[in-house]
Design a protein around this motif. Structure first.
Motif, PDB file in Angstrom:
ATOM      1  N   ARG A   1       4.800   6.664  -0.608  1.00 20.24           N
ATOM      2  CA  ARG A   1       5.173   5.660  -1.610  1.00 20.24           C
ATOM      3  C   ARG A   1       4.992   4.234  -1.082  1.00 20.24           C
ATOM      4  NH1 ARG A   1       7.401   6.565  -6.239  1.00 20.24           N
ATOM      5  NH2 ARG A   1       7.975   8.685  -6.803  1.00 20.24           N
ATOM      6  N   ILE A   2       4.570   3.347  -1.966  1.00 17.82           N
ATOM      7  CA  ILE A   2       4.373   1.935  -1.631  1.00 17.82           C
ATOM      8  C   ILE A   2       5.392   1.101  -2.405  1.00 17.82           C
ATOM      9  CG2 ILE A   2       2.745  -0.008  -1.737  1.00 17.82           C
ATOM     10  CD1 ILE A   2       1.718   2.102   0.171  1.00 17.82           C
ATOM     11  N   SER A   3       6.454   0.707  -1.717  1.00 21.70           N
ATOM     12  CA  SER A   3       7.488  -0.173  -2.285  1.00 21.70           C
ATOM     13  C   SER A   3       7.971   0.293  -3.662  1.00 21.70           C
ATOM     14  CB  SER A   3       7.011  -1.638  -2.297  1.00 21.70           C
ATOM     15  OG  SER A   3       6.840  -2.075  -0.965  1.00 21.70           O
ATOM     16  N   THR A   4       8.175   1.595  -3.747  1.00 16.75           N
ATOM     17  CA  THR A   4       8.839   2.213  -4.909  1.00 16.75           C
ATOM     18  C   THR A   4       9.857   3.225  -4.371  1.00 16.75           C
ATOM     19  OG1 THR A   4       7.057   3.862  -5.049  1.00 16.75           O
ATOM     20  CG2 THR A   4       6.916   1.976  -6.543  1.00 16.75           C
TER      21      THR A   4
ATOM     22  N   LEU B   1      -7.599  -3.601   3.261  1.00 14.44           N
ATOM     23  CA  LEU B   1      -6.436  -4.392   2.827  1.00 14.44           C
ATOM     24  C   LEU B   1      -5.549  -3.614   1.862  1.00 14.44           C
ATOM     25  CD1 LEU B   1      -7.686  -8.042   2.306  1.00 14.44           C
ATOM     26  CD2 LEU B   1      -5.748  -7.280   3.704  1.00 14.44           C
ATOM     27  N   THR B   2      -6.082  -2.517   1.346  1.00 13.49           N
ATOM     28  CA  THR B   2      -5.333  -1.669   0.426  1.00 13.49           C
ATOM     29  C   THR B   2      -4.668  -0.496   1.136  1.00 13.49           C
ATOM     30  OG1 THR B   2      -7.421  -0.559   0.016  1.00 13.49           O
ATOM     31  CG2 THR B   2      -6.754  -2.242  -1.570  1.00 13.49           C
ATOM     32  N   ASP B   3      -4.797  -0.454   2.464  1.00 13.50           N
ATOM     33  CA  ASP B   3      -4.135   0.610   3.234  1.00 13.50           C
ATOM     34  C   ASP B   3      -2.619   0.358   3.201  1.00 13.50           C
ATOM     35  OD1 ASP B   3      -4.105   2.932   4.707  1.00 13.50           O
ATOM     36  OD2 ASP B   3      -4.792   2.035   6.572  1.00 13.50           O
ATOM     37  N   ALA B   4      -1.861   1.352   3.622  1.00 10.30           N
ATOM     38  CA  ALA B   4      -0.413   1.337   3.364  1.00 10.30           C
ATOM     39  C   ALA B   4       0.303   0.108   3.925  1.00 10.30           C
ATOM     40  CB  ALA B   4       0.210   2.608   3.925  1.00 10.30           C
ATOM     41  N   THR B   5       0.012  -0.265   5.171  1.00  7.01           N
ATOM     42  CA  THR B   5       0.802  -1.325   5.802  1.00  7.01           C
ATOM     43  C   THR B   5       0.620  -2.684   5.127  1.00  7.01           C
ATOM     44  OG1 THR B   5       0.705  -0.084   7.853  1.00  7.01           O
ATOM     45  CG2 THR B   5       1.352  -2.393   8.021  1.00  7.01           C
ATOM     46  N   PRO B   6      -0.621  -3.129   4.863  1.00  3.62           N
ATOM     47  CA  PRO B   6      -0.725  -4.355   4.064  1.00  3.62           C
ATOM     48  C   PRO B   6      -0.235  -4.166   2.627  1.00  3.62           C
ATOM     49  CG  PRO B   6      -2.917  -3.497   4.614  1.00  3.62           C
ATOM     50  CD  PRO B   6      -1.935  -2.706   5.400  1.00  3.62           C
ATOM     51  N   ALA B   7      -0.384  -2.962   2.084  1.00  4.60           N
ATOM     52  CA  ALA B   7      -0.035  -2.735   0.673  1.00  4.60           C
ATOM     53  C   ALA B   7       1.449  -2.909   0.388  1.00  4.60           C
ATOM     54  CB  ALA B   7      -0.473  -1.325   0.248  1.00  4.60           C
TER      55      ALA B   7
ATOM     56  N   ALA C   1       3.329   4.359   4.806  1.00  4.45           N
ATOM     57  CA  ALA C   1       3.753   3.865   3.500  1.00  4.45           C
ATOM     58  C   ALA C   1       5.279   3.801   3.411  1.00  4.45           C
ATOM     59  CB  ALA C   1       3.192   4.769   2.406  1.00  4.45           C
ATOM     60  N   ALA C   2       5.948   4.881   3.790  1.00  4.42           N
ATOM     61  CA  ALA C   2       7.412   4.889   3.737  1.00  4.42           C
ATOM     62  C   ALA C   2       7.999   3.927   4.763  1.00  4.42           C
ATOM     63  CB  ALA C   2       7.930   6.302   3.975  1.00  4.42           C
TER      64      ALA C   2
END
Ligand SMILES: [Zn+2]
Length: 459
Positions: free
Chosen positions: A122-125, A155-161, A106-107
């Motif tokens: 965190r996802i793009s925050t 598709l909701t896992d960190a890398t696509p998210a 995610a980071a």
């Protein structure tokens, strides 16, 4: 001929000149030799295809290479002409001035997706302050690019998210998974879960696993009471759930392909790593993915086909505005965590086959920037074959490679009955096409954002 066209307009740095010279010697005999002008910093790409091998550090690449083509063989990802390394560290949530040396997906994904480092999970925050960070996919959309997001994970896992959502915690995958981010719920006036945001972003092609997240009921906003899939259909998506549906999908609408309720099925299997005295040396069992699920190469090929037809069809963009596509080989990481060398290698080989699809496309579309990299290093290491007096305290498996030799793969970053850990090493980044020269040397993961941004004309 192509050498003459642009050469006088560019200034080569000493480093790049040396690299190009070296590349020239190394690749001069290849029929598909890519033009010099694309190696150097000459501006815009029409298309961008970004490959992320999750957990695909240098040791994972080497293990996959040794096993599948032998130590002197080369994978498709080895043929990209320009290669560097990038650092991957995250930030500490409680004190974002300090590094967290071992990142999660995610980071690290946030770093290349937004150009800003954040804390794990965190996802793009932003770390600590929870502000949204604009993503490269959002910038591409603003500039008229059609976009795609493909993964073998949910598709909701960190890398696509990281491309398509902004939430404070990666676990907030579907509307019913919002315990860690109550402020992001639609019923609280937020943007919703990762699944909701992926659809609401209007990404043209979304392909992967995670149907369970999209079957959940939305709790607020204009689609309250509907599933995420129903909200996608209401927003113009065609939804497919198996390989034949994907194959027959036609251009003209946005496409949401969900091929498994969770992560997509694995390609290979074998005996797991165990502690000494281990198992007999093994070859892996291949070809195990169920035929109703497409391969990563199938998804990549279809995504390129649909994105290309969309850019030239109903939408009319400038000559330099094509598509932006991210493709993730997700389960290299997941099988590394589990200490399953055959499953890990099978996913790495499948990822490589998807890269081959893009490289074949780029042969005839030379204004395409192709980048192949990883999000972080991982646990697996090639170690000497074990003996009674010299062996790893961790778990391992000995494989018989394509060379016909024994290779021992070790997993020892955690207790042997626990999930194995990521590592904090720098990882490979390789590229071809416009802006590719910028990956050479040692850069940071956030630099990839700026490389992509320049390629799409956003910087
Ligand atoms: Zn992981």
């Amino acid at each position: 001929m192509f050498l003459l066209k642009k050469r006088r307009t560019v200034t080569l740095t000493a480093t790049v000149a040396a690299t190009v010279t070296a590349v020239g010697f190394a690749f001069a005999s290849r029929a598909d030799y890519l033009s010099l002008e694309q190696f150097i910093d000459n501006g815009r790409a029409k298309n961008v295809i970004l490959f992320i091998g999750d957990g695909m550090g240098d040791s994972e690449i080497t293990i996959a290479r040794n096993y599948s083509v032998g130590a002197a063989g080369r994978l498709a990802l080895d043929t990209l002409p320009l290669t560097g390394e990038y650092t991957t560290y995250a930030l500490q949530e409680s004190n974002p001035k300090l590094p967290d040396y071992v990142t999660d997906s995610a980071a690290s994904g946030t770093a290349w997706a937004t150009g800003s480092k954040t804390s794990n999970g965190r996802i793009s925050t932003t770390a600590s302050t929870d502000s949204d960070l604009k993503t490269i996919l959002e910038l591409a959309q603003e500039r008229g690019f059609v976009t795609g997001n493909v993964s073998t994970a949910e598709l909701t896992d960190a890398t696509p998210a990281v491309l398509v959502s902004h939430v404070s915690n990666r676990n907030c995958q579907g509307p019913k998974d919002m315990t860690s981010c109550p402020q992001d719920k639609k019923s609280a006036g937020g943007p919703g879960s990762i699944a909701e945001q992926s659809v609401d972003h209007g990404v043209d092609v979304l392909l992967g696993g995670g149907k369970q997240r999209y079957d959940q009921i939305i709790d607020g906003g204009r689609f309250a009471g509907k599933t995420v899939i129903e909200s996608a259909q209401a927003q113009g998506y065609q939804v497919v759930t198996d390989a034949s549906g994907l194959q027959s999908a036609q251009p003209g609408t946005k496409l949401l392909g969900l091929f498994n309720s969770g992560n997509m099925s694995l390609e290979w299997a074998g005996k797991p790593a165990v502690v000494y005295p281990g198992n007999e040396p093994q070859r892996c069992r291949e070809g195990l993915r169920p035929s109703n699920e497409p391969s990563l190469a199938d998804m990549t090929s279809k995504a390129i086909e649909l994105l290309e037809s969309k850019q030239g069809g109903q939408r009319r963009f400038s000559q330099k505005t094509g598509f932006f596509l991210q493709v993730e080989g997700a389960s290299i990481d997941k099988q590394d965590h589990a200490g399953n060398p055959c499953e890990q290698i099978g996913e790495n080989v499948a990822f490589d086959q998807a890269i081959k699809v893009a490289l074949d496309y780029a042969k005839t579309h030379r204004d395409t920037l192709v980048v192949v990299t990883a999000d972080h290093g991982h646990t697996s290491q090639i170690i000497p074959n074990p003996t009674q007096t010299a062996h790893s305290p961790g778990k391992y498996s000995t494989l018989i490679t394509a060379d016909g030799a024994q290779m021992t793969v070790n997993y020892a970053t955690n207790l042997s009955d626990q999930s194995q850990e990521h590592t904090g090493t720098q990882v490979r980044i390789a590229a071809q096409g416009p802006q590719a020269s910028k990956v050479v040397g040692v850069i940071d993961q956030t630099d990839l954002f700026h490389i992509l941004a320049r390629a799409i004309g956003a910087e």
